[in-house]
Every structure is written in structure tokens, then in C-alpha cells.
Design a protein around this motif. Structure first.
Motif, PDB file in Angstrom:
ATOM      1  N   THR A 102     -30.318 -42.507-107.310  1.00 58.79           N
ATOM      2  CA  THR A 102     -30.245 -41.617-106.158  1.00 58.79           C
ATOM      3  C   THR A 102     -30.243 -42.464-104.897  1.00 58.79           C
ATOM      4  O   THR A 102     -30.489 -43.679-104.952  1.00 58.79           O
ATOM      5  CB  THR A 102     -31.414 -40.597-106.175  1.00 58.79           C
TER       6      THR A 102
ATOM      7  N   THR B 107     -27.059 -37.914-106.459  1.00 62.00           N
ATOM      8  CA  THR B 107     -27.912 -38.316-107.583  1.00 62.00           C
ATOM      9  C   THR B 107     -27.067 -38.194-108.836  1.00 62.00           C
ATOM     10  O   THR B 107     -26.318 -37.223-108.991  1.00 62.00           O
ATOM     11  CB  THR B 107     -29.160 -37.415-107.682  1.00 62.00           C
TER      12      THR B 107
ATOM     13  N   LYS C   8     -37.712 -29.760-110.382  1.00 60.98           N
ATOM     14  CA  LYS C   8     -38.316 -30.208-109.115  1.00 60.98           C
ATOM     15  C   LYS C   8     -39.824 -30.453-109.296  1.00 60.98           C
ATOM     16  O   LYS C   8     -40.642 -30.102-108.449  1.00 60.98           O
ATOM     17  CB  LYS C   8     -38.072 -29.174-107.996  1.00 60.98           C
TER      18      LYS C   8
ATOM     19  N   SER D 239     -30.540 -33.048-106.960  1.00 60.73           N
ATOM     20  CA  SER D 239     -31.390 -34.021-106.268  1.00 60.73           C
ATOM     21  C   SER D 239     -32.812 -33.944-106.795  1.00 60.73           C
ATOM     22  O   SER D 239     -33.271 -32.873-107.210  1.00 60.73           O
ATOM     23  CB  SER D 239     -31.420 -33.723-104.766  1.00 60.73           C
TER      24      SER D 239
ATOM     25  N   THR E 201     -31.070 -36.088 -99.909  1.00 56.97           N
ATOM     26  CA  THR E 201     -30.806 -34.965-100.820  1.00 56.97           C
ATOM     27  C   THR E 201     -29.692 -34.102-100.267  1.00 56.97           C
ATOM     28  O   THR E 201     -29.380 -34.173 -99.085  1.00 56.97           O
ATOM     29  CB  THR E 201     -32.069 -34.109-101.013  1.00 56.97           C
TER      30      THR E 201
ATOM     31  N   GLN F  51     -37.873 -33.492-102.978  1.00 57.12           N
ATOM     32  CA  GLN F  51     -37.913 -34.293-101.744  1.00 57.12           C
ATOM     33  C   GLN F  51     -39.271 -34.972-101.603  1.00 57.12           C
ATOM     34  O   GLN F  51     -40.308 -34.395-101.918  1.00 57.12           O
ATOM     35  CB  GLN F  51     -37.629 -33.401-100.523  1.00 57.12           C
TER      36      GLN F  51
END
Length: 284
Positions: A33, A145, A205, A160, A284, A163
Motif C-alpha cells: 500500500t 493497495t 477494516k 484500502s 487511502t 486508516q
């Protein structure tokens, strides 16, 4: 006419080597990423048929050894472009750091010259050109990513990661990627990263699961040659980073940090250990 392109650094959330191939390359599986530390590339057409590169950084080659120069020459030759180009590299990414700075510069040069010379080359074609320059260049063409397989050129775009802050720290040493891969014995690798769990963490996530499943099989090789990398990892963990890993072949170590309140403490603690320290966000 001038074209400006951003060339962000990449980090490896995982780097696994499956085996050594018959062609001498290693078969890899990596999750990569990008972070918000970037070189900036300025490109301007020249009336004469030449490639000129400049940079404020006094430590990089400005001739055929430079990947951006190689990218410009490749696209000129392949598409029979007779104009010249002046390229200025505003370097922010440290060199020989495991952050794909040179590869990202090359990818940005391909994207920029495609616009400057109105060549209408598709992203897929640009990635194919990138393969000729280096294993990380195809990923850097599109960024984001991705899972990279083969020798890094087979890319699968994914969501992504969650964060977070990323603290990057590079000790005052340079590491050769070819040297590290040359000393790696693929069949002797004991601890392979759990790429499936890492991908699940990204899909969901789930920051904690992500940090638990960071992995890089090159760490052991690099740390044997450069114990500073182990020391840097230990310092970053002690300072409270949530997940810590060496990027690429090193020597840069990154720490993922979820709480902004921790960032200054980790950043300042590392500044006492090495000069090149950055606190950035994931792109992202």
C-alpha cells in the motif's frame, strides 16, 4: 507545457517468498500500500531529442542508472518519440530504503510522459512497460493497495487498509535488494506471513487483526547483516506502535499507530535514534 506527478512511497504489509523460480527470480506474494510521503516529478518538453534529469538531492545518479531516466528512454524508444524532455526530481523518499522511491519515480515518469506527449497509453500498457524497469514499478503505476504475485508484476487491487498513522524510520545504512534476495534461501523459511488473515483484516477494516498479521520473510536476512534494523524495531515497539515491520528488503522500519496522541511521542523517541523519521498517513 509542464506536467507534475506525485510519486508516493510504498510499504509492504506482508512480503512472502514461496520459492525460487527456474528463471532465477523468486515467486512472491506481497500486500503493498502507499503512504503520504512522496517525491514530486516535474517534466517539460525540450526542443532537442535528449533526456536531462536534475534533482536537489546530491546522492542519486542523474544518468542511465536512474530509473526515471530509464523510464523516459523506454517510452521514447517504444513509441518513437523524437522530442526531448527535462525531468526534475524533488526527492523526499530516502534512497535504498525499501520504500520503492526509485520505482515510484519511474512510474510517475511513465504516467507524466504519457500525458506530456499525448500518447494515450492505457494503464495496463504502462504497467507492462513498468515490468521492464523493475518488479515494484507496475504497482507504483496505479498505486492504491494490492496483492502482488509472480515476481511482483501480477497485481490484484484490493480495498484500502483501515486508516491510521504510519511512522517511518530509516537507519543510516543503505540496503541492496539484490543482496538480500541473493542471501535468502527460500526452502529454509520457517515462518511465512498469514496473507489470508491479513487480507481478512483489510476487508473487515480490523486494525488489531491487521497489526497481528504483518509479516516479512526478508527481515531475518536483513537483520543478520544489519542488526540496527532489529534495534529500531525494538525501539518502535517499546515506544508504543501498534504494529511494527520492516518494509521491503529494508532497512526502513514502519509502525502503524491508531491513536494520534501516540504519534508525537513515538516520532520524537525515534529522532534520538536515527535522522530519517517521518509521520505520515496511509494513502487511502
Amino acid at each position: 507545457m509542464k506536467i507534475y506527478e506525485k510519486a508516493p512511497a510504498k510499504i509492504n504489509l506482508s512480503l512472502d517468498v514461496l520459492y525460487k523460480r527456474d528463471d532465477g527470480y523468486h515467486e512472491v506474494e506481497m500486500v503493498m500500500t502507499m503512504v503520504d510521503l512522496a517525491d514530486r516529478i516535474e517534466m517539460q518538453e525540450l526542443p532537442r531529442d535528449t533526456i536531462i534529469i536534475s534533482s536537489q538531492a546530491g546522492y542519486i545518479p542523474l544518468d542511465e542508472k536512474n530509473l526515471a531516466f530509464q523510464a523516459a528512454k523506454l517510452i521514447k524508444d517504444r513509441y518513437e518519440v523524437k522530442q526531448g524532455v527535462y525531468i526534475h526530481l524533488d526527492k523526499k523518499i530516502p534512497v535504498a530504503a525499501g520504500l520503492a522511491g526509485g520505482s515510484s519515480d519511474a512510474a510517475a515518469t511513465l504516467r507524466g510522459l504519457n500525458k506530456l506527449w499525448r500518447l494515450n497509453i492505457s494503464n495496463e500498457e504502462l504497467k507492462k512497460l513498468g515490468e521492464e524497469l523493475g518488479s515494484d514499478v507496475p504497482f507504483c503505476v496505479t498505486g492504491g493497495t494490492a496483492v502482488a504475485r509472480g515476481r511482483g508484476e501480477k497485481l490484484e487491487a484490493i480495498d484500502s487498509p483501515p486508516q491510521c498513522w504510519v511512522i517511518l524510520a530509516k537507519p543510516a545504512i543503505n540496503v541492496s535488494t539484490s543482496e538480500i534476495y541473493g542471501k535468502l534461501v527460500a526452502r529454509d523459511i520457517q515462518n511465512h506471513p498469514n496473507t489470508a488473515l491479513l487480507l481478512q483484516a483489510i476487508r473487515e477494516k480490523n486494525f488489531e487483526l491487521l497489526c497481528e498479521n504483518l509479516g516479512n520473510v526478508l527481515e531475518e536476512v536483513t537483520i543478520k547483516l544489519y542488526p540496527e534494523v532489529r534495534q529500531l524495531k525494538d525501539v518502535m515497539q517499546r515506544l508504543g506502535a501498534d504494529g511494527v515491520l520492516m518494509s521491503g528488503s529494508g532497512p526502513t522500519v514502519f509502525g502503524l499507530v491508531s491513536k494520534e496522541s501516540k504519534v508525537a511521542r513515538i516520532f520524537n523517541g525515534l529522532r534520538g535514534f536515527c535522522k530519517d523519521v517521518y509521520a505520515v498517513r496511509l494513502l487511502t
